[in-house]
Design an enzyme around this catalytic site. Structure first.
Site, PDB file in Angstrom:
ATOM      1  N   LYS A   1       0.827  -1.213   0.000  1.00 44.57           N
ATOM      2  CA  LYS A   1       0.000   0.000   0.000  1.00 44.57           C
ATOM      3  C   LYS A   1       0.863   1.266   0.000  1.00 44.57           C
ATOM      4  O   LYS A   1       0.574   2.205  -0.726  1.00 44.57           O
ATOM      5  CB  LYS A   1      -0.915   0.039   1.237  1.00 44.57           C
ATOM      6  CG  LYS A   1      -1.880  -1.129   1.324  1.00 44.57           C
ATOM      7  CD  LYS A   1      -2.862  -0.970   2.475  1.00 44.57           C
ATOM      8  CE  LYS A   1      -2.204  -0.935   3.837  1.00 44.57           C
ATOM      9  NZ  LYS A   1      -1.541  -2.208   4.241  1.00 44.57           N
TER      10      LYS A   1
ATOM     11  N   ARG B   1      -9.298   0.390   9.119  1.00 44.88           N
ATOM     12  CA  ARG B   1      -8.874  -0.946   9.517  1.00 44.88           C
ATOM     13  C   ARG B   1      -9.934  -1.646  10.358  1.00 44.88           C
ATOM     14  O   ARG B   1      -9.758  -2.798  10.724  1.00 44.88           O
ATOM     15  CB  ARG B   1      -7.587  -0.861  10.324  1.00 44.88           C
ATOM     16  CG  ARG B   1      -6.298  -0.963   9.483  1.00 44.88           C
ATOM     17  CD  ARG B   1      -5.130  -0.649  10.409  1.00 44.88           C
ATOM     18  NE  ARG B   1      -3.902  -1.309  10.092  1.00 44.88           N
ATOM     19  CZ  ARG B   1      -2.876  -0.738   9.469  1.00 44.88           C
ATOM     20  NH1 ARG B   1      -2.990   0.481   8.991  1.00 44.88           N
ATOM     21  NH2 ARG B   1      -1.750  -1.398   9.318  1.00 44.88           N
TER      22      ARG B   1
ATOM     23  N   ARG C   1      11.781  -1.546  10.864  1.00 40.09           N
ATOM     24  CA  ARG C   1      10.714  -1.072  11.746  1.00 40.09           C
ATOM     25  C   ARG C   1      10.543  -2.052  12.897  1.00 40.09           C
ATOM     26  O   ARG C   1      10.608  -3.253  12.694  1.00 40.09           O
ATOM     27  CB  ARG C   1       9.400  -0.982  10.959  1.00 40.09           C
ATOM     28  CG  ARG C   1       9.133   0.376  10.363  1.00 40.09           C
ATOM     29  CD  ARG C   1       7.960   0.363   9.427  1.00 40.09           C
ATOM     30  NE  ARG C   1       6.724  -0.160  10.011  1.00 40.09           N
ATOM     31  CZ  ARG C   1       5.536  -0.135   9.390  1.00 40.09           C
ATOM     32  NH1 ARG C   1       5.447   0.379   8.176  1.00 40.09           N
ATOM     33  NH2 ARG C   1       4.468  -0.627   9.962  1.00 40.09           N
TER      34      ARG C   1
ATOM     35  N   ARG D   1       0.348  -8.718  13.390  1.00 37.76           N
ATOM     36  CA  ARG D   1      -0.334  -7.731  12.538  1.00 37.76           C
ATOM     37  C   ARG D   1      -1.177  -8.409  11.470  1.00 37.76           C
ATOM     38  O   ARG D   1      -2.257  -7.931  11.127  1.00 37.76           O
ATOM     39  CB  ARG D   1       0.695  -6.794  11.897  1.00 37.76           C
ATOM     40  CG  ARG D   1       1.297  -5.826  12.924  1.00 37.76           C
ATOM     41  CD  ARG D   1       2.603  -5.245  12.434  1.00 37.76           C
ATOM     42  NE  ARG D   1       2.453  -4.408  11.276  1.00 37.76           N
ATOM     43  CZ  ARG D   1       3.396  -4.210  10.369  1.00 37.76           C
ATOM     44  NH1 ARG D   1       4.565  -4.814  10.481  1.00 37.76           N
ATOM     45  NH2 ARG D   1       3.178  -3.427   9.354  1.00 37.76           N
TER      46      ARG D   1
HETATM   47  P1  AMP Z   1       1.131   0.580   8.905  1.00 38.76           P
HETATM   48  O1  AMP Z   1       2.314   1.435   8.705  1.00 38.76           O
HETATM   49  O2  AMP Z   1      -0.053   0.987   8.082  1.00 38.76           O
HETATM   50  O3  AMP Z   1       1.440  -0.882   8.792  1.00 38.76           O
HETATM   51  O4  AMP Z   1       0.652   0.813  10.431  1.00 38.76           O
HETATM   52  C1  AMP Z   1       1.522   0.517  11.505  1.00 38.76           C
HETATM   53  C2  AMP Z   1       0.750   0.457  12.805  1.00 38.76           C
HETATM   54  O5  AMP Z   1       0.077   1.704  13.052  1.00 38.76           O
HETATM   55  C3  AMP Z   1      -0.368  -0.575  12.850  1.00 38.76           C
HETATM   56  O6  AMP Z   1       0.112  -1.874  13.157  1.00 38.76           O
HETATM   57  C4  AMP Z   1      -1.256   0.001  13.948  1.00 38.76           C
HETATM   58  O7  AMP Z   1      -0.700  -0.211  15.234  1.00 38.76           O
HETATM   59  C5  AMP Z   1      -1.181   1.490  13.671  1.00 38.76           C
HETATM   60  N1  AMP Z   1      -2.250   1.924  12.719  1.00 38.76           N
HETATM   61  C6  AMP Z   1      -2.073   2.408  11.461  1.00 38.76           C
HETATM   62  N2  AMP Z   1      -3.244   2.703  10.874  1.00 38.76           N
HETATM   63  C7  AMP Z   1      -4.198   2.386  11.782  1.00 38.76           C
HETATM   64  C8  AMP Z   1      -5.627   2.426  11.786  1.00 38.76           C
HETATM   65  N3  AMP Z   1      -6.319   2.846  10.698  1.00 38.76           N
HETATM   66  N4  AMP Z   1      -6.271   2.003  12.895  1.00 38.76           N
HETATM   67  C9  AMP Z   1      -5.606   1.594  13.981  1.00 38.76           C
HETATM   68  N5  AMP Z   1      -4.268   1.500  14.059  1.00 38.76           N
HETATM   69  C10 AMP Z   1      -3.565   1.898  12.969  1.00 38.76           C
END
Ligand code: AMP
Length: 207
Positions: free
Chosen positions: A15, A86, A153, A164
């Site tokens: 994404k 999400r 990360r 996740r």
């Molecule tokens: P990402 O970079 O999109 O993989 O997001 C990393 C982390 O941020 C996720 O594992 C969640 O802990 C948090 N996060 C990101 N977007 C959301 C969302 N829409 N709702 C809740 N937590 C989020």
């Protein structure tokens, strides 16, 4: 054309990479809750800091994330939204604050997702993405673009990445089903090179 595009997909589906490409192609704002939360990881909220949830691979509570998205979208004309919604409740909130032109799901096999996540490296300075095997930098550990240090990360370790992916199945697949049932979902094969995947998305969005 000022599109409002939502990109859905599991962690590691691409994404972030594809959103950057879409943003450049159509001059859109890239709105990503993951980056916004990482930039505000130690912000105190009534639920605790975003970091405490992110490091465990859990979702940050809806009210915190909804607020971020509302502010970002109200400042954007066209946008590509990535990492949100999400949960079904986030999806409901989103439908109250904006209309979408396209909802695209990046489809990637589970084993490929885990390989992509655990091999991912990110530039600590400019945020560029690499993969130790599939997209290595010219010099190991060093960003091709800016010379910054490449780091893993904290939530890309095997254990947290697995968590996740489970959180995605439990909380976010219902969101995918919601858009599919509404007849709004464009499903795109997310495997292959970033360039191949981008062509598929561009064709789908323009169709
Ligand atoms: P990402 O970079 O999109 O993989 O997001 C990393 C982390 O941020 C996720 O594992 C969640 O802990 C948090 N996060 C990101 N977007 C959301 C969302 N829409 N709702 C809740 N937590 C989020």
């Amino acid at each position: 054309m000022s599109y409002r595009i939502l990109l859905l997909g599991a962690p590691g589906a691409g994404k972030g990479t594809q959103s950057e490409k879409l943003a450049a192609e159509y001059e859109l704002d890239h709105v990503t809750t993951g980056d916004a939360l990482r930039a505000n990881a130690d912000m105190e909220t009534e639920y605790g800091t975003p970091r405490s949830f992110m490091e465990a691979g859990e979702l940050v509570p809806d009210p915190v994330v909804n607020e971020i998205v509302k502010t970002a979208l109200s400042n954007a004309d066209g946008f590509v939204l990535d990492g949100y919604p999400r949960t079904l409740s986030q999806a409901e909130y989103l439908s109250e604050v904006t209309d979408l032109d396209a909802v695209v799901l990046l489809d990637v096999d589970d084993a490929v997702l885990l390989d992509r996540l655990t091999g991912r490296r990110v530039c600590d300075d400019c945020g560029a993405n690499y993969h130790v095997e599939f997209q290595p930098p010219e010099t190991p550990g060093v960003c091709d673009d800016c010379g910054g240090e490449l780091i893993q990360r904290e939530d890309d370790t095997k254990e947290t990445a697995r968590e996740r992916l489970e959180v995605f199945v439990e909380n976010t697949e219902p969101v995918v089903t919601h858009f599919r049932d509404a007849g709004d979902l464009i499903e795109v094969d997310g495997e292959g090179t970033p360039e191949d995947v981008f062509e598929r998305i561009r064709d789908a969005v323009e169709a």
